[in-house]
Design a protein around this motif. Structure first.
Motif, mmCIF file in Angstrom:
data_model
loop_
_atom_site.group_PDB
_atom_site.id
_atom_site.type_symbol
_atom_site.label_atom_id
_atom_site.label_comp_id
_atom_site.label_asym_id
_atom_site.label_seq_id
_atom_site.Cartn_x
_atom_site.Cartn_y
_atom_site.Cartn_z
ATOM 1 N N GLU A 136 -96.207 -59.738 -50.668
ATOM 2 C CA GLU A 136 -94.953 -59.332 -50.028
ATOM 3 C C GLU A 136 -93.850 -59.106 -51.065
ATOM 4 O O GLU A 136 -93.113 -58.124 -50.996
ATOM 5 N N GLU A 137 -93.748 -60.015 -52.057
ATOM 6 C CA GLU A 137 -92.746 -59.854 -53.112
ATOM 7 C C GLU A 137 -93.014 -58.589 -53.925
ATOM 8 O O GLU A 137 -92.091 -57.837 -54.244
ATOM 9 N N ARG A 138 -94.260 -58.340 -54.244
ATOM 10 C CA ARG A 138 -94.613 -57.143 -55.022
ATOM 11 C C ARG A 138 -94.233 -55.873 -54.264
ATOM 12 O O ARG A 138 -93.706 -54.932 -54.847
ATOM 13 N N GLN A 139 -94.497 -55.861 -52.957
ATOM 14 C CA GLN A 139 -94.167 -54.672 -52.160
ATOM 15 C C GLN A 139 -92.662 -54.532 -51.995
ATOM 16 O O GLN A 139 -92.122 -53.434 -52.125
ATOM 17 N N THR A 140 -91.964 -55.621 -51.739
ATOM 18 C CA THR A 140 -90.516 -55.582 -51.561
ATOM 19 C C THR A 140 -89.810 -55.136 -52.831
ATOM 20 O O THR A 140 -88.864 -54.352 -52.779
ATOM 21 N N LEU A 141 -90.276 -55.632 -53.974
ATOM 22 C CA LEU A 141 -89.646 -55.302 -55.250
ATOM 23 C C LEU A 141 -90.105 -53.967 -55.817
ATOM 24 O O LEU A 141 -89.549 -53.496 -56.802
ATOM 25 N N GLY A 142 -91.121 -53.364 -55.223
ATOM 26 C CA GLY A 142 -91.620 -52.091 -55.731
ATOM 27 C C GLY A 142 -92.443 -52.235 -56.988
ATOM 28 O O GLY A 142 -92.504 -51.319 -57.805
ATOM 29 N N ILE A 143 -93.077 -53.390 -57.171
ATOM 30 C CA ILE A 143 -93.900 -53.606 -58.364
ATOM 31 C C ILE A 143 -95.377 -53.721 -58.012
ATOM 32 O O ILE A 143 -96.199 -54.021 -58.883
ATOM 33 N N HIS A 144 -95.713 -53.472 -56.755
ATOM 34 C CA HIS A 144 -97.115 -53.496 -56.341
ATOM 35 C C HIS A 144 -97.855 -52.411 -57.119
ATOM 36 O O HIS A 144 -97.433 -51.273 -57.181
ATOM 37 N N GLY A 145 -98.944 -52.776 -57.762
ATOM 38 C CA GLY A 145 -99.702 -51.835 -58.589
ATOM 39 C C GLY A 145 -99.314 -51.900 -60.055
ATOM 40 O O GLY A 145 -100.014 -51.359 -60.901
ATOM 41 N N PRO B 294 -104.125 -57.038 -59.598
ATOM 42 C CA PRO B 294 -104.123 -57.327 -58.158
ATOM 43 C C PRO B 294 -104.303 -58.805 -57.812
ATOM 44 O O PRO B 294 -103.892 -59.239 -56.746
ATOM 45 N N ARG B 295 -104.869 -59.585 -58.715
ATOM 46 C CA ARG B 295 -105.098 -61.011 -58.452
ATOM 47 C C ARG B 295 -103.765 -61.740 -58.393
ATOM 48 O O ARG B 295 -102.925 -61.595 -59.270
ATOM 49 N N ILE B 296 -103.558 -62.531 -57.361
ATOM 50 C CA ILE B 296 -102.354 -63.347 -57.228
ATOM 51 C C ILE B 296 -102.740 -64.775 -57.565
ATOM 52 O O ILE B 296 -103.715 -65.305 -57.042
ATOM 53 N N LYS B 297 -101.995 -65.371 -58.483
ATOM 54 C CA LYS B 297 -102.259 -66.740 -58.908
ATOM 55 C C LYS B 297 -101.043 -67.607 -58.611
ATOM 56 O O LYS B 297 -99.918 -67.115 -58.557
ATOM 57 N N THR B 298 -101.268 -68.895 -58.483
ATOM 58 C CA THR B 298 -100.167 -69.832 -58.324
ATOM 59 C C THR B 298 -99.623 -70.186 -59.708
ATOM 60 O O THR B 298 -100.303 -69.970 -60.725
ATOM 61 N N TYR C 133 -89.266 -63.150 -64.335
ATOM 62 C CA TYR C 133 -90.700 -62.851 -64.308
ATOM 63 C C TYR C 133 -91.519 -64.059 -63.880
ATOM 64 O O TYR C 133 -91.291 -65.176 -64.337
ATOM 65 N N LYS C 134 -92.471 -63.843 -62.989
ATOM 66 C CA LYS C 134 -93.341 -64.912 -62.509
ATOM 67 C C LYS C 134 -94.804 -64.618 -62.812
ATOM 68 O O LYS C 134 -95.693 -65.273 -62.274
ATOM 69 N N GLY C 135 -95.069 -63.633 -63.631
ATOM 70 C CA GLY C 135 -96.452 -63.303 -63.956
ATOM 71 C C GLY C 135 -97.204 -62.870 -62.713
ATOM 72 O O GLY C 135 -96.715 -62.093 -61.900
ATOM 73 N N MET C 136 -98.397 -63.407 -62.560
ATOM 74 C CA MET C 136 -99.232 -63.040 -61.416
ATOM 75 C C MET C 136 -98.907 -63.868 -60.178
ATOM 76 O O MET C 136 -99.589 -63.780 -59.168
ATOM 77 N N ALA C 137 -97.838 -64.667 -60.228
ATOM 78 C CA ALA C 137 -97.442 -65.508 -59.098
ATOM 79 C C ALA C 137 -96.597 -64.766 -58.061
ATOM 80 O O ALA C 137 -96.215 -65.347 -57.058
#
Length: 182
Positions: A68-77, A81-85, A60-64
């Motif tokens: 592209e990773e979210r879409q590839t892994l099927g976890i988008h949504g 929605p905020r992406i953080k470092t 798990y990387k939290g909001m990091a």
């Protein structure tokens, strides 16, 4: 044929050849033709799924997670929605931690962080070692042991008691990891 590779961030990239991903992501679905010529799909077992990246503190990387990773892994949504470092999340974690006055509450905050996101836990700890060592080690960990009933949330580790005398090996065999090193 399906291949997964891990990059330096621990993210599994999925390459696929004549395979599809199921709707939850990253679980390969293979095409098969039946004897009647009807095309069917079957899920290939024992592959890491996108949901595993949300449930496993080691992955798990939290909001990091990038878009592209979210879409590839099927976890988008499934994440805000905020992406953080990692740096932003580490700063946020330290701000939250510093709101506590009681060292035991700080210890419990750090224990919760480790159970959710190990990469972030170790980043925060390594960047704030001088401030956090008294919290995650002596003297606060001693207090946490004394008040274990208050701090206990879920089992982590292996519990062997005097009552296990004579069958310690059976208890040790229950440990879920095969490769254990110091």
């Amino acid at each position: 044929m399906m291949f997964t590779n891990s990059n330096s961030n621990g993210v599994h990239k999925v390459k696929q050849d004549d395979h599809h991903l199921d709707r939850l992501g990253a679980r390969p679905v293979g095409r098969q033709s039946s004897s009647q010529g009807v095309e069917a799909f079957s899920v290939v077992p024992s592959q890491v799924t996108g949901l595993d990246f949300l449930r496993d503190p080691k992955l798990y990387k939290g909001m990091a997670f990038s878009l592209e990773e979210r879409q590839t892994l099927g976890i988008h949504g499934l994440l805000p929605p905020r992406i953080k470092t990692q740096e932003e999340m580490a700063e946020h974690s330290m701000r939250n931690l510093r709101r506590f006055d009681d060292p035991l509450n700080k210890y419990m905050f750090m224990a919760d962080l480790m159970e959710r996101n190990e990469k972030l836990f170790y980043k925060v700890l390594s960047e704030n070692t001088e401030e956090l060592m008294p919290i995650v080690y002596t003297p606060t960990v001693g207090l946490a042991c004394q008040k274990f009933g208050l701090a206990f949330k879920r089992p982590k580790g292996l519990f062997i008691t005097i009552h296990d005398k004579g069958h310690v090996y059976e208890v040790l065999k229950n440990w879920p990891e095969q490769d254990v090193r110091c």
